[in-house]
Design a protein around this motif. Structure first.
Motif: not given
Length: 330
Positions: A15-24
């Motif tokens: 989550e820290r490395t790859y999750n995109e910033k901002g909401s879906a």
């Protein structure tokens, strides 16, 4: 051996490395805004051209309006619908949906494999996929071997599919550069750029079989919008006239030659700019697709704390139940 020694990530690390910033929801909103903006630009360009046709003759204007509407549907609406209807890998995850995302990605890989085999067998002279990997893919599907399907798909995406996508980009760039060099009208240039860019995106995502996430798709549409505005601005810049007037004083005594050189330089520069921007767009789309294909593989190996995940899932269900109960009371 290297694959076996590959360090597995925890869900928190992923989550820290790859999750995109901002909401879906924000990503989907931007995707809608940029897609609508592209449609508005091409619609406006076609409308201006149709109004000019009405100035020539009523029937010519009506015929031009009909053609423009058909072109708008074929060159914008159809590619947009085809692009947005394609599925995407789920690579933005949290504790509550990580297992669901992994299952979804596994089904998607199987669906992609089935589609590739079908296209390879039913489309004559299909050069997108190599025979060896397609045969491996067929065997993996028969055996229902998830790891073998993934391995065969990875080999297809890394070589033959990437090669085919590069060829698509070159053809689209040459077409875009050639047509905008010939058009001599910035509104036609803009419509051509949007039409070819949208078609290129549609062709690439269909070749890959999936589309990027909403966040990445919004960035791609933003690039299409930028390319169209650059095409419009370049058409107004009259770069060739400036170059022709500074090359030599000899052209001042031959105005026709000077104007001709200015027109040729204008057309060449405009075509070159639009071709280069089309290449940039194509490689941007490929980069996002490659990244998200790799991310779903990384997600497969994520280590999840099952106790915490179960607690979070239960808490989510309780929260949803309480919300429904409050809504009924209200």
């Amino acid at each position: 051996m290297k694959n076996n020694e590959k360090k597995k990530l925890t869900l928190e690390e992923y989550e820290r490395t790859y999750n995109e910033k901002g909401s879906a929801k924000t990503a989907k909103a931007f995707l809608t805004i940029f897609a609508a903006s592209i449609g508005l630009v091409i619609f406006t360009c076609l409308l201006v051209l149709v109004l000019k046709a009405f100035d020539v003759h009523l029937y010519f204007g009506i015929a031009s309006g009909t053609v423009a509407l058909i072109l708008f549907i074929l060159l914008y609406i159809v590619p947009l619908v085809k692009i947005t209807r394609l599925e995407q890998f789920k690579v933005r995850v949290n504790r509550g949906d990580v297992h669901e995302s992994i299952r979804h990605n596994r089904k998607m890989r199987k669906h992609l494999a089935e589609k590739i085999v079908e296209v390879h067998e039913n489309v004559e002279e299909c050069l997108w996929y190599d025979d060896v990997n397609v045969e491996v893919l067929k065997g993996a599907l028969i055996a229902n071997d998830n790891e073998l399907i993934k391995d065969a798909l990875t080999k297809l995406y890394s070589k033959p599919i990437k090669k085919a996508s590069h060829e698509m980009i070159v053809r689209a760039a040459l077409k875009c550069g050639g047509l905008t060099a010939l058009s001599q009208d910035n509104k036609i240039d803009t419509a051509i750029v949007i039409a070819i860019n949208m078609t290129l995106i549609k062709d690439i995502v269909y070749l890959y079989g999936f589309r990027p996430s909403d966040t990445k798709m919004a960035k791609i549409f933003m690039t299409v919008l930028r390319n169209s505005l650059v095409a419009y601005g370049a058409g107004n810049a009259k770069i060739g006239a400036g170059i022709a007037s500074t090359v030599s004083g000899a052209f001042q005594s031959i105005p026709i030659l000077g104007n001709l050189i200015g027109t040729v330089v204008d057309s060449t520069v405009n075509g070159l700019i639009n071709g280069i921007l089309t290449v940039t767009l194509g490689f941007e789309a490929i980069r996002y697709l490659d990244k998200e294909y790799k991310l779903q593989d990384v997600l497969d190996g994520v280590v999840v704390d099952e106790g915490q995940a179960g607690f979070d899932a239960a808490a989510k269900e309780v929260k949803a139940g309480l919300t429904k109960l409050n809504e009924k009371k209200a």
